[in-house]
Design a protein around this motif. Structure first.
Motif, PDB file in Angstrom:
ATOM      1  N   THR A 220      42.994   3.468  57.632  1.00  0.00           N
ATOM      2  CA  THR A 220      42.925   4.851  58.168  1.00  0.00           C
ATOM      3  C   THR A 220      44.036   5.356  58.620  1.00  0.00           C
ATOM      4  O   THR A 220      45.042   4.716  58.326  1.00  0.00           O
ATOM      5  CB  THR A 220      41.737   4.835  59.437  1.00  0.00           C
ATOM      6  N   ALA A 221      44.170   6.769  59.316  1.00  0.00           N
ATOM      7  CA  ALA A 221      45.277   7.270  59.447  1.00  0.00           C
ATOM      8  C   ALA A 221      45.312   7.286  61.204  1.00  0.00           C
ATOM      9  O   ALA A 221      44.540   7.989  61.800  1.00  0.00           O
ATOM     10  CB  ALA A 221      45.329   8.635  59.302  1.00  0.00           C
ATOM     11  N   GLY A 222      46.116   6.309  61.783  1.00  0.00           N
ATOM     12  CA  GLY A 222      45.864   6.181  63.248  1.00  0.00           C
ATOM     13  C   GLY A 222      46.819   7.105  63.953  1.00  0.00           C
ATOM     14  O   GLY A 222      47.367   8.018  63.462  1.00  0.00           O
ATOM     15  N   LYS A 223      47.103   6.688  65.222  1.00  0.00           N
ATOM     16  CA  LYS A 223      47.667   7.797  66.197  1.00  0.00           C
ATOM     17  C   LYS A 223      49.305   7.911  65.746  1.00  0.00           C
ATOM     18  O   LYS A 223      49.881   6.904  65.209  1.00  0.00           O
ATOM     19  CB  LYS A 223      47.687   7.070  67.492  1.00  0.00           C
ATOM     20  N   GLY A 224      49.764   9.106  65.757  1.00  0.00           N
ATOM     21  CA  GLY A 224      51.130   9.375  65.266  1.00  0.00           C
ATOM     22  C   GLY A 224      51.343   9.581  63.896  1.00  0.00           C
ATOM     23  O   GLY A 224      52.351  10.112  63.721  1.00  0.00           O
ATOM     24  N   THR A 225      50.200   9.670  63.168  1.00  0.00           N
ATOM     25  CA  THR A 225      50.329   9.922  61.695  1.00  0.00           C
ATOM     26  C   THR A 225      50.124  11.529  61.676  1.00  0.00           C
ATOM     27  O   THR A 225      49.439  12.267  62.516  1.00  0.00           O
ATOM     28  CB  THR A 225      49.502   9.189  61.096  1.00  0.00           C
ATOM     29  N   PHE A 226      50.817  11.948  60.381  1.00  0.00           N
ATOM     30  CA  PHE A 226      50.418  13.447  60.036  1.00  0.00           C
ATOM     31  C   PHE A 226      48.922  13.553  60.078  1.00  0.00           C
ATOM     32  O   PHE A 226      48.595  14.783  60.214  1.00  0.00           O
ATOM     33  CB  PHE A 226      51.253  13.702  59.070  1.00  0.00           C
ATOM     34  N   ILE A 227      48.370  12.830  59.357  1.00  0.00           N
ATOM     35  CA  ILE A 227      46.764  13.084  59.015  1.00  0.00           C
ATOM     36  C   ILE A 227      46.152  13.324  60.492  1.00  0.00           C
ATOM     37  O   ILE A 227      45.246  14.086  60.677  1.00  0.00           O
ATOM     38  CB  ILE A 227      46.284  12.162  58.221  1.00  0.00           C
ATOM     39  N   SER A 228      46.452  12.602  61.197  1.00  0.00           N
ATOM     40  CA  SER A 228      45.913  12.603  62.663  1.00  0.00           C
ATOM     41  C   SER A 228      46.196  13.726  63.388  1.00  0.00           C
ATOM     42  O   SER A 228      45.313  14.367  63.900  1.00  0.00           O
ATOM     43  CB  SER A 228      46.193  11.291  63.332  1.00  0.00           C
ATOM     44  N   GLU A 229      47.401  14.150  63.200  1.00  0.00           N
ATOM     45  CA  GLU A 229      47.822  15.516  63.653  1.00  0.00           C
ATOM     46  C   GLU A 229      47.172  16.940  63.228  1.00  0.00           C
ATOM     47  O   GLU A 229      46.711  17.513  63.820  1.00  0.00           O
ATOM     48  CB  GLU A 229      49.423  15.930  63.556  1.00  0.00           C
ATOM     49  N   MET A 230      47.069  16.667  62.039  1.00  0.00           N
ATOM     50  CA  MET A 230      46.371  17.728  61.073  1.00  0.00           C
ATOM     51  C   MET A 230      44.785  17.732  61.456  1.00  0.00           C
ATOM     52  O   MET A 230      44.143  18.905  62.152  1.00  0.00           O
ATOM     53  CB  MET A 230      46.366  17.553  59.800  1.00  0.00           C
ATOM     54  N   ASP A 244      47.478   2.245  66.655  1.00  0.00           N
ATOM     55  CA  ASP A 244      48.669   2.828  65.943  1.00  0.00           C
ATOM     56  C   ASP A 244      48.501   2.160  64.402  1.00  0.00           C
ATOM     57  O   ASP A 244      48.174   1.093  64.259  1.00  0.00           O
ATOM     58  CB  ASP A 244      49.753   2.213  66.550  1.00  0.00           C
ATOM     59  N   GLY A 245      49.063   3.127  63.468  1.00  0.00           N
ATOM     60  CA  GLY A 245      49.272   2.507  62.234  1.00  0.00           C
ATOM     61  C   GLY A 245      48.043   2.876  61.197  1.00  0.00           C
ATOM     62  O   GLY A 245      47.418   3.669  61.445  1.00  0.00           O
ATOM     63  N   TRP A 246      47.694   1.940  60.352  1.00  0.00           N
ATOM     64  CA  TRP A 246      46.745   2.357  59.335  1.00  0.00           C
ATOM     65  C   TRP A 246      45.556   1.387  59.171  1.00  0.00           C
ATOM     66  O   TRP A 246      44.539   1.781  58.615  1.00  0.00           O
ATOM     67  CB  TRP A 246      47.593   2.311  58.052  1.00  0.00           C
ATOM     68  N   SER A 247      45.635   0.208  59.959  1.00  0.00           N
ATOM     69  CA  SER A 247      44.563  -0.855  59.819  1.00  0.00           C
ATOM     70  C   SER A 247      43.338  -0.453  60.782  1.00  0.00           C
ATOM     71  O   SER A 247      43.929  -0.188  62.151  1.00  0.00           O
ATOM     72  CB  SER A 247      44.900  -2.176  59.816  1.00  0.00           C
TER      73      SER A 247
END
Length: 321
Positions: A220-230, A244-247
């Motif tokens: 997935t898109a975890g905390k701090g990713t652009f997708i999460s921001e969107m 954090d991260g993608w897993s």
């Protein structure tokens, strides 16, 4: 007889006085002719042509001086290629990468290979005025291009809305199209703000972005990713912000039981109905599952605004009917 002679005499004297007055008036009104000095001839000074060269700074802080506005360019990144087309500068484009797939017209241009390992010999043979690339391109190959006397300009930035704007502005600065770049950025900002305003008063929803699932793991898109921001900018909560991260783990996902699932194009929606954990989610049962276009969502370019609109419409479909 004497009377006639007198009259004739008076008339003659009157005529003489009139003629004398006219002569005097002409003399007074005519300036005296004095010698006018002839100006000494001086050679004409030709204006010095303006120097067409200019200096731009890339995302790595390197200053690149271009002799003139580039007329021939090679793009070694999909987002850069999209920006070039959005600017209306596709007539300058000589080649792109295999990864460049938008707009459809891009396939009319030859490819120089992959984004990370482009064909350097082919690029050099094209003799471009500048090569635009990202930090994904091999540094060794980028230096080979530079050593061949071809300027290279790195366009990269943090994955945020502002980062996308900066990438567009940087490409615009290289191509001498600052006004066009500013216009694109302002339009994007206006569209994104309009979406934020539209969802501001909507009921907040919980969302999970599915990058991948199944036997190879859940991503997935975890905390701090652009997708999460969107997602959070759509008046929603990214349930994966607790990592954090993608897993991610299916157990956590089931615990959160989000209202909406957003899918990458690499994650097949049909499989969710039989996948362990996913099949029991409320979002899956209520058909609140939406696939988003990966390219527009993840490339720092003009289509970020399209992706944001599509995401908001998926999360709050009642507002975009």
């Amino acid at each position: 007889m004497k009377r006639k002679t007198t009259i004739a005499f008076v008339m003659m004297m009157t005529l003489l006085l009139v003629l004398a007055g006219c002569a005097q008036q002409e003399t007074e009104s005519t300036p005296s002719s004095s010698p006018v000095p002839t100006p000494v001839g001086t050679p004409m000074v030709q204006p010095t042509p303006a120097d067409p060269s200019y200096t731009v700074t890339d995302s790595q802080g390197n200053e690149i001086t271009l002799a003139d506005v580039p007329g021939k360019i090679v793009s070694i990144a999909p987002n850069i290629t999209e920006i070039v087309f959005a600017l209306g500068a596709e007539d300058k484009l000589l080649a792109r990468t295999d990864w460049c797939n938008y707009p459809a017209e891009v396939f009319d241009y030859e490819s120089v290979g992959n984004i990370d390992q482009p064909d350097v010999e082919k690029i050099i043979s094209l003799d471009p005025d500048v090569v635009l690339l990202s930090e994904m391109t091999s540094k060794e190959l980028a230096l080979q291009i530079k050593d061949a006397g071809i300027p290279i300009f790195v366009v990269d930035n943090e994955e945020t809305f502002e980062g996308a704007y900066t990438c567009i502005e940087m490409v615009g600065s290289v191509l001498g199209m600052d006004e066009e770049a500013d216009s694109i950025v302002e339009d994007m900002k206006s569209r994104i703000k309009a979406v934020m305003d539209k969802v501001a008063d909507a009921q907040s929803k919980t969302v999970y972005y599915v990058m991948g699932y199944g036997e190879y793991g859940d991503f997935t898109a975890g905390k701090g990713t652009f997708i999460s921001e969107m997602i959070n900018s759509c008046n929603a909560v990214n349930v994966a912000d607790d990592t954090d991260g993608w897993s991610y783990s299916v157990e956590k996902l089931v615990e959160h039981n989000p209202d909406v699932l957003l899918l990458s194009t690499w994650a097949p929606a049909d499989g969710l109905k039989t996948a362990n954990g996913y099949k029991d989610l409320t979002a899956v049962k209520n058909d609140m599952v939406f696939t988003l276009d990966d390219d527009s969502l993840q490339r720092l370019g003009p289509r970020i605004a399209d992706a944001f609109e599509a995401m908001a419409a998926a999360i709050h479909p009642e507002l975009f009917e």
